[in-house]
Enzyme design. Structure first.
Site, PDB file in Angstrom:
ATOM      1  N   SER A   7       0.845  -1.196   0.000  1.00  0.00           N
ATOM      2  CA  SER A   7       0.000   0.000   0.000  1.00  0.00           C
ATOM      3  C   SER A   7       0.874   1.237   0.000  1.00  0.00           C
ATOM      4  CB  SER A   7      -0.899   0.015   1.237  1.00  0.00           C
ATOM      5  OG  SER A   7      -1.366   1.336   1.452  1.00  0.00           O
ATOM      6  N   HIS A  32      -1.533  -1.459  -4.072  1.00  0.00           N
ATOM      7  CA  HIS A  32      -2.758  -1.045  -3.389  1.00  0.00           C
ATOM      8  C   HIS A  32      -2.753   0.483  -3.214  1.00  0.00           C
ATOM      9  CE1 HIS A  32      -6.171  -1.840  -0.639  1.00  0.00           C
ATOM     10  NE2 HIS A  32      -5.687  -0.866   0.102  1.00  0.00           N
ATOM     11  N   ASP A  34      -4.863   3.723  -1.814  1.00  0.00           N
ATOM     12  CA  ASP A  34      -5.930   4.109  -0.886  1.00  0.00           C
ATOM     13  C   ASP A  34      -6.470   5.491  -1.220  1.00  0.00           C
ATOM     14  OD1 ASP A  34      -6.068   1.897   1.064  1.00  0.00           O
ATOM     15  OD2 ASP A  34      -3.943   2.380   1.347  1.00  0.00           O
ATOM     16  N   MET A  36      -9.068   8.361  -0.176  1.00  0.00           N
ATOM     17  CA  MET A  36      -9.854   8.826   0.977  1.00  0.00           C
ATOM     18  C   MET A  36     -10.376  10.229   0.716  1.00  0.00           C
ATOM     19  SD  MET A  36      -7.426   7.588   4.089  1.00  0.00           S
ATOM     20  CE  MET A  36      -6.550   6.010   4.041  1.00  0.00           C
ATOM     21  N   HIS A  65      -8.608   1.155  -3.653  1.00  0.00           N
ATOM     22  CA  HIS A  65      -9.491   0.968  -2.488  1.00  0.00           C
ATOM     23  C   HIS A  65     -10.187   2.299  -2.210  1.00  0.00           C
ATOM     24  CE1 HIS A  65      -9.529   0.137   2.182  1.00  0.00           C
ATOM     25  NE2 HIS A  65     -10.743   0.258   1.679  1.00  0.00           N
ATOM     26  N   MET A  67     -12.263   4.668  -0.283  1.00  0.00           N
ATOM     27  CA  MET A  67     -12.857   4.976   1.031  1.00  0.00           C
ATOM     28  C   MET A  67     -13.520   6.332   0.902  1.00  0.00           C
ATOM     29  SD  MET A  67      -9.665   3.582   3.259  1.00  0.00           S
ATOM     30  CE  MET A  67      -8.610   3.607   1.819  1.00  0.00           C
ATOM     31  N   MET A 136     -11.361  -5.416   6.240  1.00  0.00           N
ATOM     32  CA  MET A 136     -10.517  -4.451   6.955  1.00  0.00           C
ATOM     33  C   MET A 136     -10.183  -5.004   8.333  1.00  0.00           C
ATOM     34  SD  MET A 136      -9.959  -1.969   4.895  1.00  0.00           S
ATOM     35  CE  MET A 136      -8.907  -1.094   6.061  1.00  0.00           C
ATOM     36  N   ASP A 174      -6.628  -6.093   4.895  1.00  0.00           N
ATOM     37  CA  ASP A 174      -5.971  -4.782   4.869  1.00  0.00           C
ATOM     38  C   ASP A 174      -5.960  -4.168   6.265  1.00  0.00           C
ATOM     39  OD1 ASP A 174      -5.080  -2.215   4.265  1.00  0.00           O
ATOM     40  OD2 ASP A 174      -6.780  -1.694   2.989  1.00  0.00           O
TER      41      ASP A 174
HETATM   42  C1  DX5 Z   1      -6.069   2.040   5.835  1.00  0.00           C
HETATM   43  C2  DX5 Z   1      -5.745   1.636   4.421  1.00  0.00           C
HETATM   44  C3  DX5 Z   1      -4.654   0.665   4.325  1.00  0.00           C
HETATM   45  C4  DX5 Z   1      -3.351   1.115   4.898  1.00  0.00           C
HETATM   46  C5  DX5 Z   1      -2.795  -0.088   5.581  1.00  0.00           C
HETATM   47  O1  DX5 Z   1      -7.229   2.765   5.856  1.00  0.00           O
HETATM   48  O2  DX5 Z   1      -6.882   1.084   3.789  1.00  0.00           O
HETATM   49  O3  DX5 Z   1      -4.496   0.174   3.004  1.00  0.00           O
HETATM   50  O4  DX5 Z   1      -2.420   1.600   3.970  1.00  0.00           O
HETATM   51  O5  DX5 Z   1      -1.664   0.304   6.236  1.00  0.00           O
HETATM   52  P1  DX5 Z   1      -0.896  -0.631   7.263  1.00  0.00           P
HETATM   53  O6  DX5 Z   1      -0.423  -1.820   6.509  1.00  0.00           O
HETATM   54  O7  DX5 Z   1       0.208   0.298   7.698  1.00  0.00           O
HETATM   55  O8  DX5 Z   1      -1.853  -0.954   8.373  1.00  0.00           O
HETATM   56 ZN    ZN Z   2      -6.493   0.062   1.829  1.00  0.00          ZN
END
Ligand code: DX5
Ligand code: ZN
Length: 224
Positions: A7, A32, A34, A36, A65, A67, A136, A174
């Site tokens: 990620s 991956h 993210d 947000m 992903h 969010m 998650m 994740d």
């Molecule tokens: C959190 C993200 C993850 C994040 C995971 O909201 O969806 O993908 O990058 O990070 P680690 O592996 O550091 O928990």
């Molecule tokens: Zn993620």
């Protein structure tokens, strides 16, 4: 087959191409990303322009992903920017069936994500539509959080439902995946392992990825 999905949330955003290359040389096979929006989760990250640049930086599949609230509004943009896989949160979708079909209509693999407090049961009507389910194992929003062990049973449950019903979605996990937790998630049924902090949080991402993948592969072999 076990895959590692580094990620980029914990990577150096000024050196994304280099970071992605290092993680892929260490065995990462899916990147991956993210996304947000500051509404669905209390943090902001990146949008389609960065996805477009990443697309040029790697040939690996980009696992987007989302969010965000109202994902339907942005799915076409992320698909066009180069996402190969797009996942949406069950909690953010009023019309989940429609949203998953929208993702597929853009020739992307469609995934559904559940937060730690959301039961697997909420997915029973879409498990035959999705290409993957993302569990998650932290509350989404930030990298580097502590793994929540009570999410493990959801991985087991998904693997069980899949074999009982002859389905073929893949199972992704994740949040908080590290050398300490990787064996547990693999034993519980996870096949695609997202890791941010454990890959990019310190040291050499290449070696970090290698070590995680090795531990995961050993755990998978010990399982059978
Ligand atoms: C959190 C993200 C993850 C994040 C995971 O909201 O969806 O993908 O990058 O990070 P680690 O592996 O550091 O928990
Ligand atoms: Zn993620």
């Amino acid at each position: 087959m076990i895959e590692l999905a580094p990620s980029i949330l914990s990577a150096d955003f000024a050196r994304l191409a280099e970071e992605v290359r290092a993680a892929s040389e260490g065995g990462g096979s899916v990147i991956h990303v993210d996304i947000m929006d500051g509404h669905f989760v209390p943090n902001l990250t990146i949008g389609p322009p960065v996805m477009r640049s990443l697309r040029k930086a790697t040939k690996l599949p980009l696992d987007c992903h989302l969010m965000i609230e109202n994902p339907d509004q942005f799915i076409p943009d992320f698909a066009e920017a180069g996402a190969d896989w797009i996942s949406v949160h069950q909690e953010a979708c009023r019309h989940l069936n429609r949203t998953l079909h929208l993702i597929k209509s853009h020739d992307c693999l469609a995934g559904v994500v559940i937060n730690p407090a959301t039961p697997v049961d909420t997915l029973v009507e879409v498990l035959d539509i999705v290409d993957y389910v993302l569990v998650m194992s932290v509350n989404p929003g930030f990298g580097g959080q502590k793994f929540i062990p009570s999410t493990l049973h959801k991985l087991r449950r998904l693997a069980e439902i899949r074999s009982q019903q002859g389905l073929n979605f893949r199972i992704e996990v994740d949040g908080g995946i590290s050398l300490d937790t990787v064996a547990d998630v693999v034993h519980a049924g996870a096949e695609i392992l997202v890791a941010g902090n454990a890959v990019f949080g310190g040291g050499d991402p290449r070696k970090n990825a290698q070590a995680l993948l090795k531990a995961a592969t050993e755990a998978a072999l010990a399982k059978v």
